[in-house]
Enzyme design. Sequence first.
Site, PDB file in Angstrom:
ATOM      1  N   HIS A  85       1.359   8.063   7.076  1.00 34.62           N
ATOM      2  CA  HIS A  85       2.973   8.210   7.526  1.00 34.62           C
ATOM      3  C   HIS A  85       3.909   8.918   7.267  1.00 34.62           C
ATOM      4  CE1 HIS A  85       0.472   4.116   5.673  1.00 34.62           C
ATOM      5  NE2 HIS A  85       0.910   3.109   7.207  1.00 34.62           N
ATOM      6  N   HIS A 122       1.359   6.794   2.441  1.00 35.95           N
ATOM      7  CA  HIS A 122       1.185   8.188   2.427  1.00 35.95           C
ATOM      8  C   HIS A 122       1.286   9.209   3.669  1.00 35.95           C
ATOM      9  CE1 HIS A 122      -1.970   7.141   5.919  1.00 35.95           C
ATOM     10  NE2 HIS A 122      -1.982   5.893   5.280  1.00 35.95           N
ATOM     11  N   LYS A 137       1.161  -1.214   0.016  1.00 35.68           N
ATOM     12  CA  LYS A 137      -0.139   0.206   0.200  1.00 35.68           C
ATOM     13  C   LYS A 137       0.727   1.243   0.098  1.00 35.68           C
ATOM     14  CE  LYS A 137      -3.852  -2.075   2.080  1.00 35.68           C
ATOM     15  NZ  LYS A 137      -4.570  -2.040   3.289  1.00 35.68           N
TER      16      LYS A 137
HETATM   17  N1  ARG Z   1       0.174   0.232   9.864  1.00 29.65           N
HETATM   18  C1  ARG Z   1      -0.579   0.969  10.557  1.00 29.65           C
HETATM   19  C2  ARG Z   1      -1.320   1.674  10.280  1.00 29.65           C
HETATM   20  O1  ARG Z   1      -0.184   1.777   8.758  1.00 29.65           O
HETATM   21  C3  ARG Z   1       0.535   1.294  11.783  1.00 29.65           C
HETATM   22  C4  ARG Z   1       0.722   0.707  12.484  1.00 29.65           C
HETATM   23  C5  ARG Z   1       0.786   1.024  14.502  1.00 29.65           C
HETATM   24  N2  ARG Z   1       1.396   0.126  15.211  1.00 29.65           N
HETATM   25  C6  ARG Z   1       1.019  -0.357  16.356  1.00 29.65           C
HETATM   26  N3  ARG Z   1       1.832  -1.610  16.689  1.00 29.65           N
HETATM   27  N4  ARG Z   1      -0.151  -1.099  15.790  1.00 29.65           N
HETATM   28  O2  ARG Z   1      -2.184   2.356  10.303  1.00 29.65           O
END
Ligand code: ARG
Length: 566
Positions: free
Chosen positions: A131, A128, A125
């Site tokens: 992030h 974005h 993905k």
């Molecule tokens: N991959 C997730 C997202 O893009 C964020 C992860 C956040 N970290 C965690 N330990 N849950 O929304």
Amino acid sequence: MNFKEYVADKITEATGLDRNTVESALETPPDEKMGDLAFPCFPLAKVMRKAPPLIAKELAEKFTSDKYIDRAEAAGGYLNFFFNRAEFEKETVNAVMSAGEAWGSSELGVGKTVLVEYSSPNIAKPFHIGHLFSTAVGKSLPRIYKHLGYNVQSLNHLGDWGTQFGKLISAYKRWGDKDVIDKDPIKELLKIYVKFHEEAKEHPELEDEAREYFKKLEDGDKETTDLWKYFRDISLVEFKRVYDMLGVKFDSYNGEAFYSDKMQEVVDILDEKGLLTESEGAKVVDLSELNIPPCIILKSDGATIYATRDIAAALYRHRTYDFDKNIYVVGTPQVLHFKQIFAVMEKADWDWSKNCSHIGFGLVKLPGKNMSTRNGDVVFLEEVLNESIEKTRAIIETNSPSMENKDEVAKKIGIGAILYTFLKNSREKDIIFSWDTMLDFEGESAPYCQYGYARGRSILRRAEGIDYSDADLSKAVSDEEYALVKQLYSFGDAVKDAADKNEPFYINRYVTNLTKAFNKFYNTNPILKDDVDEETKKARLAIVDASTRVIKTALGLLGIETVESM
Ligand code: ARG
């Protein structure tokens, strides 16, 4: 020499009050004209049976000027202290010069470990702009903690596991073309993922197929695992390209998949502690006493979810790093998720769970654009970064056509401008992305601070050959000079505040104010002009040198680079 402690000692002598009480009562006056430190006399009124203004007046009479204190004046119920400017400047400038890059640092965190998890994009993905917010805050926090002596680990909790991989595998097997995907991996994978969602609306059986593929993946089936690895590898190549542009490095890329074989233990522990209850076929931890929905641990088909993987990750981090703080830099929309997992961990009697914290941040609004992945209409981060660099380059081309290293300068300013934008307000505020504000060299922006730094460096280059190491700072005690040196002095407080609140914004505000004070100083106090006498020249050069060092260090804590000329 600590001026605050010195003043506290003097007041203690004069009043017979408790030394600590005095020191903690000392305030910074709201206006510089009111001095450097103020002692409120109100609490003394009861004991001394006198009105505070009278107490202040009587105390003021007891102070005569000495090496460090120029004068003490009564103002209402306050006793205001004015430092000896020359002495304060000398102490501060010398301290900055001898500390170098370590100015503002401390030993507060020695022997303690802080984990900063940030960025954490999802495989296949796009990376974005949300992030990017996490990456900007997360790039800065480890630098701030390191400045305070902490041992820091930067973690990237990649989104590389979950039912969406079943969908992607199904989509790939139907419509995937490896040659096309290899050319532009994430865009192409996103395309077939979006197509999957469209097709599944008409043909719901696709969803079953996807579930089966994910099941196969969880069971370690070779073909699906190879595909998963392929998606992960090509996505990481793209992510790393962005990290290189941003100058970001991680100590670990252990993502959700890494915990796939560590979840059974979590399920067993929660089960043994009697925390799991059944709800519509799923196993959950009830959290009704906290007024929040239950935390699902196993879905009705036995599959684990995001939360289960996060709990396993926290346990793993505790065992691996024995952390003092475990910080998650993740958008505010996930606040409930973190409340739930922290609550489950507390219920499991993991006393270290109190050291875990979710550090949220607001939304990023790009006027006229949408952020969702599903419909494919997203802004790609790499494009945003490149756009910033190109726009900066165009500005340089107009303003300084003869500059030699335009590319390098455009990159440092263009990237710096973006990082600064995310750290400009307190984290939880939403951000509206605007090129005009970001690249405004006159406004509150990275280029503004970088330009101040470059101006200072160019003054020092032109002053080559002048030895100002023994400068007499009493030659530079104007209001602007003094205000600037006071800014230099307070850097350490900004670093501590930033770490206390996990808010790089404190440093952002600090470096912006410092640069403003610096600009005001050199706009009102000529430095290398012929009619400036040698001694004044030296004193001002020493202040320029100390200021540029602190601007560079402070920007460095924000992850923003400087350039020597622009
Ligand atoms: N991959 C997730 C997202 O893009 C964020 C992860 C956040 N970290 C965690 N330990 N849950 O929304």
